[in-house]
Design an enzyme around this catalytic site. Structure first.
Site, short mmCIF file in Angstrom:
data_model
loop_
_atom_site.label_atom_id
_atom_site.label_comp_id
_atom_site.label_asym_id
_atom_site.label_seq_id
_atom_site.Cartn_x
_atom_site.Cartn_y
_atom_site.Cartn_z
N ASP A 1 33.11 117.04 4.26
CA ASP A 1 33.49 117.04 5.91
C ASP A 1 34.90 116.64 5.93
O ASP A 1 35.17 115.34 5.36
CB ASP A 1 32.32 116.43 6.62
CG ASP A 1 32.59 116.54 7.93
OD1 ASP A 1 32.37 117.75 8.66
OD2 ASP A 1 32.94 115.50 8.86
N GLU B 1 29.59 114.48 -14.48
CA GLU B 1 28.24 113.73 -15.15
C GLU B 1 27.20 114.57 -15.20
O GLU B 1 26.16 114.47 -15.87
CB GLU B 1 27.95 112.48 -14.44
CG GLU B 1 29.05 111.34 -14.54
CD GLU B 1 28.84 110.15 -13.69
OE1 GLU B 1 27.55 110.11 -13.01
OE2 GLU B 1 29.71 109.39 -13.56
C1 GLC Z 1 33.75 118.63 10.81
C2 GLC Z 1 32.52 119.32 11.26
C3 GLC Z 1 32.31 119.40 12.68
C4 GLC Z 1 32.30 117.81 13.01
C5 GLC Z 1 33.32 117.04 12.47
C6 GLC Z 1 33.19 115.62 12.65
O1 GLC Z 1 34.74 119.34 11.40
O2 GLC Z 1 32.47 120.60 10.66
O3 GLC Z 1 31.17 119.85 13.26
O4 GLC Z 1 32.08 117.63 14.38
O5 GLC Z 1 33.89 117.38 11.22
O6 GLC Z 1 32.48 115.07 11.54
#
Ligand code: GLC
Ligand code: CA
Length: 551
Positions: free
Chosen positions: A216, A263
């Protein structure tokens, strides 16, 4: 210099040509009827998804979380939120996926935690300058009484990216950075304790058998030294630009993670969510000693325009190939307007940046949008590399527009005082059975976002086995893609077609997409599939066909 991935990794590496289906747990299937999807629901319905002919699933966060950002606000990275189930359920999900022949990728959220994470709670309780505060981005404010935020950065969800805390003695205190909601404080990746912590999180899930991670906000972890103000510009930003994004230091982190994944053998993967343009910059995330894939958001953002499509396909193949990585292709996910609606917005209309709602000035033309979406998917699944699908797109689900304000959940809606509707419209619980409560999402009828009646005829049971349905189109495309090994092939442009046609070959089939407004003749050969019925051997507008060329 490490060997390029193309030499290291044989084409057979599963992820290089995999079709990966995104499950958004809140909205997939609800096992206990509380209105929110959960892991037992996923386990129960997973065979339907395996039957689509996909290779892997990616599961959006199911970790312990106050759900201020639908689970992307993680309070415990190594446990499951009770609304989704238990750790034992998650382990069972991993096993069930494997038994069904699917790989499973989980989400990891390293840019921030929830403000409920024990580290952040400790930081709030500790004084400025303490090791507890050094795990996050605390700074003194500006202005005479430190009443102004440390810089001008804005939260992606709207408003300032800084929130001021109250110190233990009741005085107004330091500020902390949150690139997203105020409930999502950013980690301090200058702190090696944070590095060690995330190595542990990776190992925790790898030990449980996951095949990889979707990373993310991969471009956000490191901020420019000194946290300078962002430069204001009138130009609409394409992707995230500024001192808070895409700093070279992020790559060190993924080189470190690569070693952790290695790993566990050589087939665990990382996929970057990095809103970084141009593609040559995005490709830096998938150099041979970093991640394996990056979501191709440039492709996702491309309109149904033949010139633009050809350009982005060439640019993608070149950019990723230059670092030995496969390109990915994606049209929908849980953060953007579903592509069946996105394509229904007139190409000349500037759509709202995120989401639609009852008062949006322009509403998508759903019939047009679905036709183009089917044609666009028929192009995407013919391209070499790996493709990502988002739950419900195989049903042709539209963006849900009519969600009333008092039912909305996305922090974007609240942080912009309703100016941006945000992402709820693509997150509505998906329909399984037309004539069942909550369209089969659960049997209590409760749903965390209201389902529109238009979902009824789009339910899976209505489309299963129904000639011409979007579901049958996806199944057939996926079966052909796999038997023809299109994911491992190469694009060659077919000459002789007009400007408004995308025409190429891959593994002996011709792919012809008509983005113009007149019919076009198909090449000689056997018609394998088309996104809409043809008139004779001619391809109508907004339609794509695959033709097996005569030898
Ligand atoms: C990414 C995710 C989104 C979230 C953001 C903050 O863009 O896909 O859904 O709100 O990160 O974590
Ligand atoms: Ca539930």
């Amino acid at each position: 210099m490490p060997a390029p991935k193309s030499l290291m990794a044989p084409a057979e590496k599963w992820w290089r040509h995999a079709v990966i289906y995104q499950i958004y747990p809140r909205s997939f299937a609800d096992g206990n009827g509380d209105g929110i999807g959960d892991i037992p629901g996923i386990i129960n319905r997973l065979p339907h998804i395996a039957g689509l002919g996909i290779d892997a699933i990616w599961v959006s966060p199911f970790y312990t979380s106050p759900q201020k950002d639908a689970g992307y606000d993680v309070a415990d990275f190594c446990d499951i939120d009770p609304i989704f189930g238990t750790l034992a359920d998650a382990e069972k999900l991993i096993d069930t996926a494997h038994e069904l022949g699917l790989r499973i990728i989980v989400d990891i959220v390293p840019n921030h935690s929830s403000s409920q994470h024990e580290w952040f709670q400790q930081a709030l309780a500790a004084p400025p300058g303490s090791p507890e505060r050094a795990r996050y981005m605390f700074r003194e404010g500006r202005g005479e009484n430190a009443e102004l935020p440390p810089n001008n950065w804005e939260s992606v969800f709207g408003g300032s990216a800084w929130t001021r805390v109250t110190e233990k003695d009741g005085s107004a205190g330091q500020w902390y950075l949150h690139l997203f909601d105020s409930s999502q404080p950013d980690f301090n990746w200058e702190n090696l304790e944070v590095w060690e912590f995330f190595r542990g999180v990776l190992r925790f899930w790898l030990d449980r058998g996951v095949d990889g991670f979707r990373v993310d906000v991969a471009h956000g972890l490191v901020k420019l030294e000194g946290l300078p103000d962002a430069v204001a510009t009138d130009q609409p930003a394409v992707g995230n630009v500024g001192p808070q994004w895409n700093q070279p230091g992020v790559h060190e982190i993924y080189r470190d993670w690569r070693k952790v994944l290695d790993e566990y053998g050589d087939d665990r993967v990382m996929c970057a969510e990095a809103w970084v343009f141009p593609l040559s910059d995005m490709a830096r995330y998938v150099r041979s000693d970093e991640m394996d894939q990056a979501f191709n958001f440039a492709y996702m953002a491309t309109k149904w325009d033949a010139n633009a499509l050809r350009r982005v396909i060439v640019e993608s193949l070149e950019a990723f190939d230059s670092v030995g990585a496969p390109s990915t292709w994606v049209l929908s996910n849980h953060d953007v307007v579903r592509h069946a609606s996105r394509y229904g917005i007139d190409a000349t209309t500037k759509a709202q940046p995120t989401g639609f709602g009852p008062t949006s000035a322009h509403k998508p033309d759903e019939v047009w949008g679905l036709a183009v979406a089917r044609a666009a998917t028929t192009v995407m699944l013919a391209l070499p590399g790996s493709a990502y699908l988002y739950q419900g797109e195989e049903l042709g689900l539209p963006e849900v527009i009519g969600i009333p304000d008092n039912k909305r959940q996305d922090p974007t809606f609240f942080r912009t005082s309703g100016e941006r509707y945000g992402r709820d419209g693509c997150r509505v619980p998906i329909p399984w059975v037309k004539d069942a409560t909550a369209f089969g999402f659960n049997d209590s009828g409760k749903t965390w976002l209201p389902q529109p009646s238009s979902f009824g005829p789009l339910s899976r049971d209505q489309q299963e086995g129904t000639e011409g349905s979007t579901l049958e189109l996806y199944k057939k495309l996926l079966a052909l893609r796999s038997s023809l090994r299109l994911g491992t092939g190469a694009v060659e442009w077919l000459p002789g077609y007009g400007d408004s046609i995308v025409a190429f070959t891959n593994c002996g089939i011709a792919v012809i997409a008509n983005a113009g407004d007149a019919e076009v003749a198909l090449p000689d050969g056997e018609l394998l599939i088309s996104s809409a019925p043809l008139s004779g051997h001619s391809l109508p507008p907004n339609t794509t066909a695959w033709v097996k060329l005569a030898d």
